[in-house]
Structures are given as structure tokens and as C-alpha cells.
Design a protein around this motif. Structure first.
Motif, PDB file in Angstrom:
ATOM      1  N   HIS A  22       0.829  -1.200   0.000  1.00 10.49           N
ATOM      2  CA  HIS A  22       0.000   0.000   0.000  1.00 10.49           C
ATOM      3  C   HIS A  22       0.871   1.260   0.000  1.00 10.49           C
ATOM      4  O   HIS A  22       0.629   2.203  -0.768  1.00 10.49           O
ATOM      5  CB  HIS A  22      -0.934  -0.023   1.211  1.00 10.49           C
ATOM      6  CG  HIS A  22      -1.972   1.049   1.208  1.00 10.49           C
ATOM      7  ND1 HIS A  22      -2.792   1.286   2.262  1.00 10.49           N
ATOM      8  CD2 HIS A  22      -2.312   1.985   0.285  1.00 10.49           C
ATOM      9  CE1 HIS A  22      -3.590   2.297   1.993  1.00 10.49           C
ATOM     10  NE2 HIS A  22      -3.306   2.734   0.796  1.00 10.49           N
ATOM     11  N   ALA A  23       1.880   1.287   0.846  1.00  8.33           N
ATOM     12  CA  ALA A  23       2.774   2.443   0.907  1.00  8.33           C
ATOM     13  C   ALA A  23       3.527   2.630  -0.408  1.00  8.33           C
ATOM     14  O   ALA A  23       3.720   3.764  -0.857  1.00  8.33           O
ATOM     15  CB  ALA A  23       3.760   2.292   2.062  1.00  8.33           C
ATOM     16  N   LEU A  85      11.919   1.146   9.815  1.00  7.61           N
ATOM     17  CA  LEU A  85      12.619   2.245   9.140  1.00  7.61           C
ATOM     18  C   LEU A  85      13.438   1.772   7.937  1.00  7.61           C
ATOM     19  O   LEU A  85      13.481   2.445   6.904  1.00  7.61           O
ATOM     20  CB  LEU A  85      13.518   2.970  10.147  1.00  7.61           C
ATOM     21  CG  LEU A  85      14.195   4.234   9.670  1.00  7.61           C
ATOM     22  CD1 LEU A  85      13.164   5.266   9.221  1.00  7.61           C
ATOM     23  CD2 LEU A  85      15.061   4.811  10.774  1.00  7.61           C
ATOM     24  N   GLU A  86      14.086   0.614   8.031  1.00  5.74           N
ATOM     25  CA  GLU A  86      14.943   0.164   6.922  1.00  5.74           C
ATOM     26  C   GLU A  86      14.172  -0.095   5.628  1.00  5.74           C
ATOM     27  O   GLU A  86      14.734  -0.042   4.544  1.00  5.74           O
ATOM     28  CB  GLU A  86      15.766  -1.070   7.312  1.00  5.74           C
ATOM     29  CG  GLU A  86      14.956  -2.289   7.680  1.00  5.74           C
ATOM     30  CD  GLU A  86      14.689  -2.411   9.174  1.00  5.74           C
ATOM     31  OE1 GLU A  86      14.310  -3.508   9.582  1.00  5.74           O
ATOM     32  OE2 GLU A  86      14.858  -1.435   9.917  1.00  5.74           O
ATOM     33  N   TYR A  87      12.868  -0.338   5.714  1.00  2.00           N
ATOM     34  CA  TYR A  87      12.065  -0.539   4.500  1.00  2.00           C
ATOM     35  C   TYR A  87      11.769   0.775   3.784  1.00  2.00           C
ATOM     36  O   TYR A  87      11.550   0.789   2.578  1.00  2.00           O
ATOM     37  CB  TYR A  87      10.753  -1.254   4.828  1.00  2.00           C
ATOM     38  CG  TYR A  87      10.924  -2.700   5.196  1.00  2.00           C
ATOM     39  CD1 TYR A  87      11.008  -3.679   4.215  1.00  2.00           C
ATOM     40  CD2 TYR A  87      11.017  -3.094   6.522  1.00  2.00           C
ATOM     41  CE1 TYR A  87      11.175  -5.005   4.554  1.00  2.00           C
ATOM     42  CE2 TYR A  87      11.180  -4.411   6.868  1.00  2.00           C
ATOM     43  CZ  TYR A  87      11.255  -5.371   5.876  1.00  2.00           C
ATOM     44  OH  TYR A  87      11.425  -6.679   6.211  1.00  2.00           O
ATOM     45  N   TRP A  88      11.726   1.861   4.522  1.00  2.00           N
ATOM     46  CA  TRP A  88      11.433   3.153   3.912  1.00  2.00           C
ATOM     47  C   TRP A  88      12.528   3.592   2.946  1.00  2.00           C
ATOM     48  O   TRP A  88      12.258   4.348   2.005  1.00  2.00           O
ATOM     49  CB  TRP A  88      11.196   4.217   4.986  1.00  2.00           C
ATOM     50  CG  TRP A  88       9.821   4.114   5.576  1.00  2.00           C
ATOM     51  CD1 TRP A  88       9.492   3.631   6.800  1.00  2.00           C
ATOM     52  CD2 TRP A  88       8.595   4.474   4.941  1.00  2.00           C
ATOM     53  NE1 TRP A  88       8.134   3.673   6.968  1.00  2.00           N
ATOM     54  CE2 TRP A  88       7.558   4.187   5.843  1.00  2.00           C
ATOM     55  CE3 TRP A  88       8.266   5.005   3.695  1.00  2.00           C
ATOM     56  CZ2 TRP A  88       6.219   4.417   5.545  1.00  2.00           C
ATOM     57  CZ3 TRP A  88       6.928   5.243   3.396  1.00  2.00           C
ATOM     58  CH2 TRP A  88       5.924   4.950   4.313  1.00  2.00           C
ATOM     59  N   GLY A  89      13.740   3.103   3.145  1.00  2.00           N
ATOM     60  CA  GLY A  89      14.826   3.422   2.218  1.00  2.00           C
ATOM     61  C   GLY A  89      14.497   3.007   0.793  1.00  2.00           C
ATOM     62  O   GLY A  89      14.807   3.712  -0.170  1.00  2.00           O
ATOM     63  N   ALA A  90      13.843   1.867   0.645  1.00  2.00           N
ATOM     64  CA  ALA A  90      13.425   1.410  -0.686  1.00  2.00           C
ATOM     65  C   ALA A  90      12.114   2.073  -1.113  1.00  2.00           C
ATOM     66  O   ALA A  90      11.933   2.415  -2.287  1.00  2.00           O
ATOM     67  CB  ALA A  90      13.268  -0.111  -0.699  1.00  2.00           C
ATOM     68  N   LEU A  91      11.208   2.265  -0.178  1.00  2.58           N
ATOM     69  CA  LEU A  91       9.899   2.823  -0.522  1.00  2.58           C
ATOM     70  C   LEU A  91       9.978   4.240  -1.082  1.00  2.58           C
ATOM     71  O   LEU A  91       9.220   4.592  -1.986  1.00  2.58           O
ATOM     72  CB  LEU A  91       8.980   2.804   0.701  1.00  2.58           C
ATOM     73  CG  LEU A  91       8.421   1.443   1.088  1.00  2.58           C
ATOM     74  CD1 LEU A  91       7.705   1.525   2.425  1.00  2.58           C
ATOM     75  CD2 LEU A  91       7.498   0.919   0.017  1.00  2.58           C
ATOM     76  N   VAL A  92      10.884   5.042  -0.556  1.00  2.17           N
ATOM     77  CA  VAL A  92      10.960   6.422  -1.042  1.00  2.17           C
ATOM     78  C   VAL A  92      11.431   6.495  -2.492  1.00  2.17           C
ATOM     79  O   VAL A  92      11.252   7.526  -3.142  1.00  2.17           O
ATOM     80  CB  VAL A  92      11.853   7.317  -0.147  1.00  2.17           C
ATOM     81  CG1 VAL A  92      11.282   7.429   1.242  1.00  2.17           C
ATOM     82  CG2 VAL A  92      13.278   6.838  -0.119  1.00  2.17           C
ATOM     83  N   TRP A  93      11.993   5.424  -3.018  1.00  2.00           N
ATOM     84  CA  TRP A  93      12.434   5.410  -4.414  1.00  2.00           C
ATOM     85  C   TRP A  93      11.314   5.100  -5.395  1.00  2.00           C
ATOM     86  O   TRP A  93      11.483   5.269  -6.605  1.00  2.00           O
ATOM     87  CB  TRP A  93      13.586   4.427  -4.598  1.00  2.00           C
ATOM     88  CG  TRP A  93      14.854   4.985  -4.061  1.00  2.00           C
ATOM     89  CD1 TRP A  93      15.449   4.694  -2.877  1.00  2.00           C
ATOM     90  CD2 TRP A  93      15.673   5.973  -4.692  1.00  2.00           C
ATOM     91  NE1 TRP A  93      16.584   5.437  -2.718  1.00  2.00           N
ATOM     92  CE2 TRP A  93      16.747   6.234  -3.823  1.00  2.00           C
ATOM     93  CE3 TRP A  93      15.597   6.666  -5.887  1.00  2.00           C
ATOM     94  CZ2 TRP A  93      17.733   7.165  -4.127  1.00  2.00           C
ATOM     95  CZ3 TRP A  93      16.585   7.591  -6.196  1.00  2.00           C
ATOM     96  CH2 TRP A  93      17.632   7.824  -5.317  1.00  2.00           C
ATOM     97  N   CYS A  94      10.170   4.655  -4.925  1.00  2.21           N
ATOM     98  CA  CYS A  94       9.066   4.306  -5.835  1.00  2.21           C
ATOM     99  C   CYS A  94       8.626   5.508  -6.670  1.00  2.21           C
ATOM    100  O   CYS A  94       8.432   5.389  -7.878  1.00  2.21           O
ATOM    101  CB  CYS A  94       7.879   3.734  -5.054  1.00  2.21           C
ATOM    102  SG  CYS A  94       8.196   2.134  -4.311  1.00  2.21           S
ATOM    103  N   GLY A  95       8.456   6.667  -6.039  1.00  2.00           N
ATOM    104  CA  GLY A  95       8.043   7.869  -6.768  1.00  2.00           C
ATOM    105  C   GLY A  95       9.063   8.319  -7.803  1.00  2.00           C
ATOM    106  O   GLY A  95       8.719   8.512  -8.977  1.00  2.00           O
ATOM    107  N   PRO A  96      10.333   8.482  -7.414  1.00  2.37           N
ATOM    108  CA  PRO A  96      11.332   8.890  -8.406  1.00  2.37           C
ATOM    109  C   PRO A  96      11.508   7.891  -9.551  1.00  2.37           C
ATOM    110  O   PRO A  96      11.746   8.291 -10.692  1.00  2.37           O
ATOM    111  CB  PRO A  96      12.620   9.008  -7.586  1.00  2.37           C
ATOM    112  CG  PRO A  96      12.152   9.320  -6.208  1.00  2.37           C
ATOM    113  CD  PRO A  96      10.868   8.551  -6.053  1.00  2.37           C
TER     114      PRO A  96
END
Length: 128
Positions: A22-23, A85-96
Motif C-alpha cells: 500500500h505504501a 525504518l529500513e524498508y522506507w529506504g526502498a519505498l521512497v524510491w518508488c516515486g522517483p
């Protein structure tokens, strides 16, 4: 490990996977929303923040997904778990990633458009 503990672990893992999916969709939509404002032009020509309603909507999307994930009670209604927190490192790349893929698609579209109109070849500088 008992079967009840195993089932709980499996359920917890499934909830985390659902939350991450979802995120990731929300994060990818951020990139898509920024790039879909024009069919072939570069986004920075229009201005990153020229549509204040879009910027507000993007901010609200981030706030809402964070609330769904991290608000006790609300996350259980949607069967979400807090994302480490360690999963957010990959998640923030989805948009770019979505943004850059669409930027490549637009470069191809500009080349095709220029070729069809007989304008000539589009330079490498114009594509970036």
C-alpha cells in the motif's frame, strides 16, 4: 513453535507485506502525479509547485498513508503494521522511479513527434 504462534507470525508477515505494498503504491503515485501534468514536456518547465492543489494533495496523501500505518487503532482497521525504518529506504524510491520512467517515455515521444513533423533530430541535451 506452536501452530498458533506460527499462524500469528504468518498473519503478521502478511499484514506487513500488505502495508508495504500500500505504501509503495502511494509513493509511486506521487511520482506519477508530478509527471502526468504534461504529455510530452518536461515537468520543470511548468514549475514543480505551480499547482498548489496538487502539492496539497500530495502532502495529504503522505500524511494519510502515515496515519494509516502508524496510528494505533486505525492501522488495525486497515490491517496495517508499522513499517520498520529500513524498508522506507526502498519505498521512497518508488516515486522517483516512476517519474524517471515517464521522463524517458516523454523523451521518446518528443523524438517521435519531431520526426513525424520533419523538424529534425532532437538533441541529447533537449531530452534530459
Amino acid at each position: 513453535m506452536s501452530s498458533a504462534a506460527s499462524a500469528a507470525t504468518t498473519r503478521s508477515t502478511a499484514m506487513l507485506a500488505t502495508t508495504i505494498f500500500h505504501a509503495s503504491v502511494v509513493m509511486a503515485q506521487l511520482g506519477s502525479a508530478l509527471t502526468c501534468r504534461t504529455e510530452t514536456d518536461k515537468v520543470h518547465v511548468m514549475g514543480w509547485f505551480s499547482n498548489r492543489w496538487l502539492v496539497a494533495g500530495l502532502g495529504l496523501s503522505v500524511v494519510m498513508i502515515l496515519a494509516l500505518i502508524y496510528t494505533p487503532g486505525l492501522n488495525s482497521v486497515f490491517e496495517h503494521r508499522p513499517i520498520p525504518l529500513e524498508y522506507w529506504g526502498a519505498l521512497v524510491w518508488c516515486g522517483p522511479i516512476v517519474f524517471l520512467l515517464d521522463r524517458g517515455r516523454k523523451a521518446i515521444a518528443r523524438r517521435r513527434e519531431a520526426g513525424q513533423l520533419g523538424v529534425g533530430e532532437v538533441s541529447e541535451e533537449q531530452d534530459l
